[in-house]
Write a protein that holds these residues in place. Structure first.
Motif, short mmCIF file in Angstrom:
data_model
loop_
_atom_site.label_atom_id
_atom_site.label_comp_id
_atom_site.label_asym_id
_atom_site.label_seq_id
_atom_site.Cartn_x
_atom_site.Cartn_y
_atom_site.Cartn_z
N THR A 170 -11.62 -19.73 61.02
CA THR A 170 -12.33 -19.28 62.21
C THR A 170 -12.75 -17.82 62.10
O THR A 170 -13.52 -17.34 62.93
N GLY A 171 -12.22 -17.09 61.12
CA GLY A 171 -12.55 -15.68 60.96
C GLY A 171 -11.66 -14.75 61.75
O GLY A 171 -11.86 -13.53 61.72
N THR A 172 -10.69 -15.28 62.46
CA THR A 172 -9.80 -14.44 63.26
C THR A 172 -8.69 -13.86 62.39
O THR A 172 -8.40 -14.34 61.30
N VAL A 173 -8.06 -12.81 62.92
CA VAL A 173 -6.99 -12.11 62.21
C VAL A 173 -5.64 -12.58 62.73
O VAL A 173 -5.42 -12.66 63.94
N ASP A 174 -4.74 -12.88 61.80
CA ASP A 174 -3.38 -13.25 62.17
C ASP A 174 -2.43 -12.55 61.22
O ASP A 174 -2.85 -11.81 60.33
N VAL A 175 -1.14 -12.80 61.38
CA VAL A 175 -0.14 -12.16 60.52
C VAL A 175 0.19 -13.08 59.35
O VAL A 175 0.35 -14.29 59.51
#
Length: 284
Positions: A170-175
């Motif tokens: 999705t292109g989102t940032v996570d850890v």
């Protein structure tokens, strides 16, 4: 975010630049109050701007925080630890003693460096923010080592920090799950960095999504060509496979925009795709 060795930049500085920086820092140490220090900093801000080209080159013209090229902004030299004030601690004088320390410089786009509200409804930007983990002491003078601080903002000049981010389709940032094992504040640091570097800005998320999707598409193309070559022994299929592998390598290369996203895509796909597995195992 990719690792940037700030010492490679520092090593290129002329003795004249170093001497001038030391002389200005000496004046700052001798200043009688905060007002005088701010005046000294403002009068000599051209000195750190002289390093903009060197800092940009260290990351192949990409923002050190978000890995974009210049289309998002007029990039600038950012003081990682704010030089004049700290938003989270109103009485703090700012890290004035680091104003002319090149170790404290980062190359940043406007969206990462300045407070902005985006048309997509997001807001962010580092500005004078420098949050610390709860309970962490904060250095307030040049005599306190910076190592006492547990900073929440991830720093591209620490290799371990650059491994904290994880990107999905999705292109989102996570850890990164692995980062949780080495840092008790992993989720808090990724959350703070995502906000203050404005990494959830809509067009940036979309750009990362496209990179991720393109990597998977290239892997599928490479796999198809490989299987065709195995079945038919057609040399053209082998060439197509090799060309697709080269294209994947270019997207993963440090010079490419959002190369960290490409790396995450390859890593996540390596158990399903032989080309992703080969690419992941290869030396970048």
């Amino acid at each position: 975010m990719i690792f940037i060795d700030i010492q490679e930049v520092v090593a290129t500085l002329s003795e004249d630049w170093r001497n001038e920086a030391r002389a200005i820092t000496k004046k700052l140490n001798e200043a009688e109050n905060a007002v005088e220090r701010k005046t000294i900093i403002a009068e000599h801000e051209g000195l750190w701007r002289q390093l903009k080209v060197k800092l940009a080159a260290a990351a192949y013209e990409k923002c050190w925080y978000c890995e974009t090229f210049s289309y998002r902004s007029d990039n600038a030299v950012d003081h990682f630890r704010p030089k004049s004030r700290v938003y989270e601690e109103k009485t703090h004088p700012g890290y004035w003693w680091l104003a002319f320390s090149p170790d404290n410089y980062r190359f940043a786009c406007t969206y990462c460096n300045s407070r902005r509200h985006d048309v997509g409804g997001t807001s962010g930007g580092k500005h004078d923010h420098f949050p610390l983990a709860d309970g962490s002491p904060r250095a307030a003078d040049p005599y306190t080592p910076l190592s006492v601080e547990n900073a929440l903002l991830l720093d591209p000049c620490w290799k371990s920090d650059t491994a904290a981010f994880w990107f999905d389709e999705t292109g989102t940032v996570d850890v990164n799950p692995t980062f949780k094992k080495v840092d008790d504040h992993a989720e808090e640091k990724v959350r703070a960095s995502r906000h203050f570097y404005h990494l959830d800005q809509v067009s940036l998320v979309e750009a990362r999504r496209r990179v991720y999707a393109k990597v998977l598409r290239l892997c599928d193309q490479a796999d198809h060509s490989f299987l065709s070559w195995q079945k038919t022994k057609d040399h053209s299929a082998k060439v197509a496979f090799r060309e697709a592998m080269n294209s994947i390598a270019r997207m993963r290369d440090r010079t490419a925009e959002h190369s960290a996203v490409a790396h995450c895509a390859i890593r996540g796909y390596r158990h399903s795709s032989i080309s992703a597995s080969l690419s992941y195992d290869s030396i970048v």
